[in-house]
Design a protein around this motif. Structure first.
Motif: not given
Ligand code: KG4
Ligand code: ZN
Length: 352
Positions: A260, A263-264, A267, A271, A295-296, A299, A302-303
């Motif tokens: 988490r 990858v956070g 991301l 952004e 996970r990457l 995400q 989705a982005l």
């Protein structure tokens, strides 16, 4: 036009035949994981020796799988930087010998640049400008791509690469080498609590740079406790606990919490780039081994959907080191920039 690609920058000897920069006719990867597993990392001397042994069989198989002979090849592309110098030299020497003996153009390709191109294989090139993201064992970088042949660096890691953090955390948890895929799987264990540990996501003054060494250390301390001053002789260099004292559920919680945070961190920078210098981007090109991460990928999808971006996530086979991406970008560079001559040098550093 058929381009033969050769990749030998680290511990994979790879060869591929790609038609017109897009259609992958063959892609062969001879991994050396069995050799380096024992050391939990790539041993450069062993890697270059293994490259020499695997070069000819890998080239032969790539030609055979594509159903062509050497005489059908129109150009030779080779990954010539960055990487382990002894490993790179094997591929570069082979590519020069082939280009010279066949009388065909030679194209030197930057490995990181080629990772960005992997999402164009077996399809078309996206509309530009694009945001480029390379997440691998050696690199974590963001690029603005206004022209495919000249990506501009926006930010990069100031210490460990994200894949390196995955591999080190996997070693801390006692997972098999290379650790990234095993850690990704452990993090997806049913019931794993990704909020069990609040691992830090580093913030840097330069908004688009990355840092993963603090995260890695935080995981080490969470698993083995904080070493006591002066206690050097104790259990494994002063750590209060062994990793093996963690329960299976505890290990899955560490993996999920690390994933988490890692990858956070990626991301967050993506952004920031899309809100800043890459605000005009229509597409996102992603590559490197960590772009295989579950996970990457989810995400980023989705982005991209939320922002209406054409996301180019490579097929899993083209996320990791491969020669199809070298041949594909090699074709593009031959058209736009022309060939290199036989003075092409291998280099440990990228020029991007
Ligand atoms: O691009 P690559 O094959 O080599 C470099 O250019 O460095 O990337 C290899 C890296 C390794 O650190 C490996 O652990 C990581 O990619 N990796 C992953 C996954 N698959 C490979 N990391 C996280 N999740 C994965 N599924
Ligand atoms: Zn790579």
């Amino acid at each position: 036009m058929l381009v033969l690609g050769i990749e030998s920058s680290c511990d994979e000897m790879a060869a591929a035949v790609v038609e017109d920069g897009r259609r992958v006719r063959s892609s062969v990867i001879a991994s050396q994981h069995d050799i380096h597993e024992e050391y939990a990392g790539v041993v450069p001397e062993l890697a270059s020796r293994a490259h020499v042994e695997r070069l000819t069989p890998t080239l032969r198989r790539a030609l055979r799988d594509a159903g062509v002979g050497l005489g059908d090849i129109d150009a030779i592309a080779v990954g010539h930087r960055p990487g382990l110098i002894g490993s790179l030299l094997v591929g570069v020497a082979a590519a020069k010998a082939l280009a010279w003996s066949l009388g065909k153009p030679l194209i030197g390709v930057d490995h990181i640049h080629a990772h960005l191109y992997a999402g164009c294989l077996d399809r078309d090139e996206p509309e530009l400008p694009a945001l480029g993201l390379v997440v691998s064992g050696g690199h974590t970088s963001l690029f603005l791509i206004e022209r495919m042949e000249t990506p501009r660096l926006l930010g990069r890691t100031i210490d460990d690469a994200v894949g390196e953090a995955y591999d080190k955390v996997a070693t801390i948890l006692g997972l098999p080498y290379p650790g990234g895929p095993a850690l990704d799987e452990l993090a997806q264990t049913a019931g794993a609590d990704e909020r069990a540990f609040d691992f830090p996501i580093s913030r840097l003054d330069a908004l688009l740079d990355f840092s993963f060494s603090g995260l890695k250390t935080a995981v080490l301390y969470a698993v083995r406790g904080v070493p006591q001053r002066g206690d050097r002789g104790g259990r494994g260099g002063g750590f209060p606990r062994e990793a093996s004292e963690l329960s299976a559920a505890g290990r899955a919680d560490v993996a999920a919490s690390f994933q988490r945070a890692a990858v956070g961190a990626v991301l967050g920078r993506v952004e920031a780039a899309l809100d800043g210098p890459a605000a005009e981007a229509r597409a996102m090109l992603v590559g490197g081994g960590v772009s295989a991460n579950s996970r990457l990928r989810a995400q980023l999808e989705a982005l991209a959907a939320a922002r209406g971006l054409d996301l180019r996530l490579p097929q899993i086979a083209y996320c990791l080191d491969n020669a199809a991406m070298i041949a594909g970008l090699g074709f593009h560079l031959l058209q736009t920039r022309g060939a290199d001559d036989l003075s092409l040098r291998a280099s440990p550093a990228s020029a991007l």
